[in-house]
Enzyme design. Structure first.
Site, PDB file in Angstrom:
ATOM      1  N   HIS A  26       0.964   6.266   1.682  1.00 30.44           N
ATOM      2  CA  HIS A  26       1.735   7.223   2.483  1.00 30.44           C
ATOM      3  C   HIS A  26       2.937   7.818   1.758  1.00 30.44           C
ATOM      4  CE1 HIS A  26      -1.097   6.981   5.563  1.00 30.44           C
ATOM      5  NE2 HIS A  26      -0.991   5.671   5.657  1.00 30.44           N
TER       6      HIS A  26
ATOM      7  N   THR B   8      -8.333   4.162   8.475  1.00 30.82           N
ATOM      8  CA  THR B   8      -9.559   3.360   8.485  1.00 30.82           C
ATOM      9  C   THR B   8      -9.652   2.642   9.835  1.00 30.82           C
ATOM     10  OG1 THR B   8      -9.062   3.041   6.159  1.00 30.82           O
ATOM     11  CG2 THR B   8     -10.916   1.796   7.052  1.00 30.82           C
TER      12      THR B   8
ATOM     13  N   ARG C 201      -9.474   8.301  -1.213  1.00 26.45           N
ATOM     14  CA  ARG C 201     -10.432   8.785  -0.204  1.00 26.45           C
ATOM     15  C   ARG C 201     -11.232   9.957  -0.741  1.00 26.45           C
ATOM     16  NH1 ARG C 201      -8.894   6.867   5.324  1.00 26.45           N
ATOM     17  NH2 ARG C 201     -10.650   8.103   6.011  1.00 26.45           N
TER      18      ARG C 201
ATOM     19  N   GLU D  31      -8.858   0.639  -3.025  1.00 27.95           N
ATOM     20  CA  GLU D  31      -9.753   0.727  -1.861  1.00 27.95           C
ATOM     21  C   GLU D  31     -10.652   1.935  -2.031  1.00 27.95           C
ATOM     22  OE1 GLU D  31      -6.520  -0.965   1.388  1.00 27.95           O
ATOM     23  OE2 GLU D  31      -7.335   1.045   1.606  1.00 27.95           O
TER      24      GLU D  31
ATOM     25  N   HIS E  82      -3.906  -3.959   7.931  1.00 22.32           N
ATOM     26  CA  HIS E  82      -3.994  -2.765   8.771  1.00 22.32           C
ATOM     27  C   HIS E  82      -3.052  -2.893   9.966  1.00 22.32           C
ATOM     28  CE1 HIS E  82      -5.908   1.114   9.367  1.00 22.32           C
ATOM     29  NE2 HIS E  82      -5.398   0.965  10.568  1.00 22.32           N
TER      30      HIS E  82
ATOM     31  N   ASN F 162       0.859  -1.189   0.000  1.00 18.81           N
ATOM     32  CA  ASN F 162       0.000   0.000   0.000  1.00 18.81           C
ATOM     33  C   ASN F 162       0.901   1.247   0.000  1.00 18.81           C
ATOM     34  OD1 ASN F 162      -1.410   2.291   1.091  1.00 18.81           O
ATOM     35  ND2 ASN F 162      -3.050   0.932   1.719  1.00 18.81           N
TER      36      ASN F 162
ATOM     37  N   HIS G 250      -5.694   3.730  -1.745  1.00 20.25           N
ATOM     38  CA  HIS G 250      -7.007   4.103  -1.223  1.00 20.25           C
ATOM     39  C   HIS G 250      -7.337   5.513  -1.707  1.00 20.25           C
ATOM     40  CE1 HIS G 250      -9.658   4.580   2.674  1.00 20.25           C
ATOM     41  NE2 HIS G 250     -10.328   4.842   1.564  1.00 20.25           N
TER      42      HIS G 250
ATOM     43  N   ARG H 232      -6.833  12.868   0.585  1.00 22.04           N
ATOM     44  CA  ARG H 232      -5.729  13.302   1.455  1.00 22.04           C
ATOM     45  C   ARG H 232      -4.391  12.671   1.056  1.00 22.04           C
ATOM     46  NH1 ARG H 232      -7.343  10.381   7.086  1.00 22.04           N
ATOM     47  NH2 ARG H 232      -9.299  11.442   6.693  1.00 22.04           N
TER      48      ARG H 232
ATOM     49  N   GLU I  84     -11.372  -8.869   3.564  1.00 23.98           N
ATOM     50  CA  GLU I  84     -10.080  -8.478   4.133  1.00 23.98           C
ATOM     51  C   GLU I  84     -10.322  -8.232   5.617  1.00 23.98           C
ATOM     52  OE1 GLU I  84      -7.433  -5.933   2.027  1.00 23.98           O
ATOM     53  OE2 GLU I  84      -6.552  -5.143   3.874  1.00 23.98           O
TER      54      GLU I  84
HETATM   55  N1  PXP Z   1      -6.064  -2.769   4.212  1.00 22.99           N
HETATM   56  C1  PXP Z   1      -7.006  -1.818   4.192  1.00 22.99           C
HETATM   57  C2  PXP Z   1      -8.374  -2.186   3.734  1.00 22.99           C
HETATM   58  C3  PXP Z   1      -6.700  -0.489   4.549  1.00 22.99           C
HETATM   59  O1  PXP Z   1      -7.652   0.452   4.518  1.00 22.99           O
HETATM   60  C4  PXP Z   1      -5.375  -0.175   4.882  1.00 22.99           C
HETATM   61  C5  PXP Z   1      -4.975   1.232   5.186  1.00 22.99           C
HETATM   62  O2  PXP Z   1      -5.740   1.781   6.107  1.00 22.99           O
HETATM   63  C6  PXP Z   1      -4.426  -1.205   4.894  1.00 22.99           C
HETATM   64  C7  PXP Z   1      -4.800  -2.490   4.556  1.00 22.99           C
HETATM   65  C8  PXP Z   1      -2.988  -0.941   5.222  1.00 22.99           C
HETATM   66  O3  PXP Z   1      -2.840  -0.553   6.546  1.00 22.99           O
HETATM   67  P1  PXP Z   1      -1.450   0.015   7.026  1.00 22.99           P
HETATM   68  O4  PXP Z   1      -1.178   1.253   6.244  1.00 22.99           O
HETATM   69  O5  PXP Z   1      -1.669   0.256   8.470  1.00 22.99           O
HETATM   70  O6  PXP Z   1      -0.420  -1.057   6.759  1.00 22.99           O
END
Ligand code: PXP
Length: 239
Positions: free
Chosen positions: A12, A103, A47, A72, A194, A9, A45, A51, A153
């Site tokens: 960030h 989230t 949003r 996402e 997450h 992901n 994601h 952001r 998930e």
């Molecule tokens: N899976 C989902 C559905 C998410 O929304 C997120 C980010 O919030 C993640 C995985 C990845 O989480 P993280 O950035 O904490 O690794």
């Protein structure tokens, strides 16, 4: 082939870029390098408040990436329109609250159940595999099956938090194991994500039948110290 796929992901990377309103660091570059370093898919994601990732990122990444893109989105008409146009390989439907930092929990499947069912049908017909981001709840897994999601998930935020704080995580681990058992029995593909770190990914990777981890915040943070390539390789080795 690792038993569990690694979805990287890169939200960030966009957070850092947007913090200064700059054009760097580039999420596209992060996506393509993650692909090169062994990521099995890329997760972003989009949003409502944009952001981190924006539509331009989505379009660029979708057009250049060779591995699957996991988009996402919240269950809204706006996101449905965008997802229909972009046709990502996977779509993960997530809850979204405007003021949350991230989230914070899984979807409430009973609220908007009929709309979700309709959304899943439309997006599946459009060629994407649909996942629902939920808590490790047996009730929600049954609903996910009933409304014909392809995958779930599991939100791993609670267990990761307990592991980070050196608190007991046995109860949460058992909940996740039971949830995975039921989802597997019902024929759902099982993803998890997450808050995952090297430590929590190692613990959760022992659960049979989880086929994908989606990892962002820790992985991007760790890349500052050891580089994106090493962070991805280390996660791949663990899982
Ligand atoms: N899976 C989902 C559905 C998410 O929304 C997120 C980010 O919030 C993640 C995985 C990845 O989480 P993280 O950035 O904490 O690794």
């Amino acid at each position: 082939m690792p038993r569990i796929r690694l979805g990287v992901n890169i939200d960030h990377v966009a957070t850092v870029r947007n913090a200064r309103g700059e054009i760097y660091p580039s999420p596209l570059r992060a996506a393509l390098l993650s692909e090169k370093y062994g990521a099995d898919s890329i997760t972003i994601h989009l949003r409502e408040d944009r952001r981190h990732i924006n539509e331009k990122d989505l379009k660029e990444i979708k057009s250049k990436l060779k591995i699957p893109l996991n988009l996402e989105i919240a269950a809204t008409q706006e996101m449905l329109k965008i997802a229909k146009k972009q046709k990502p390989s996977f779509i993960c439907i997530v809850p979204e609250k405007r003021k949350e930092i991230t989230t914070e929990g899984g979807l409430n499947l009973n609220y908007k159940k009929h709309f979700l069912k309709k959304l899943i049908k439309i997006l599946k017909k459009n060629g994407s595999r649909i996942s629902l981001f939920i808590e490790p709840s047996l009730k929600d897994i049954r609903v996910a099956k009933e409304i014909q999601a392809d995958c779930i998930e599991i939100h791993t935020g609670k267990i990761c938090n307990a592991i980070n704080k050196k608190k007991s995580y046995k109860n949460e681990l058992n909940k996740i194991k039971k949830a995975v058992g039921l989802a597997s029995h019902l024929g759902l593909e099982i993803h998890a994500g997450h808050g995952l770190t090297f430590e929590s990914a190692k613990i959760l990777s022992k659960i049979k039948d989880i086929s994908e981890f989606n990892i962002g915040h820790f992985l991007v943070g760790e890349s500052i110290f050891i580089g994106l390539k090493s962070a991805i390789k280390k996660f791949k080795k663990i899982i």
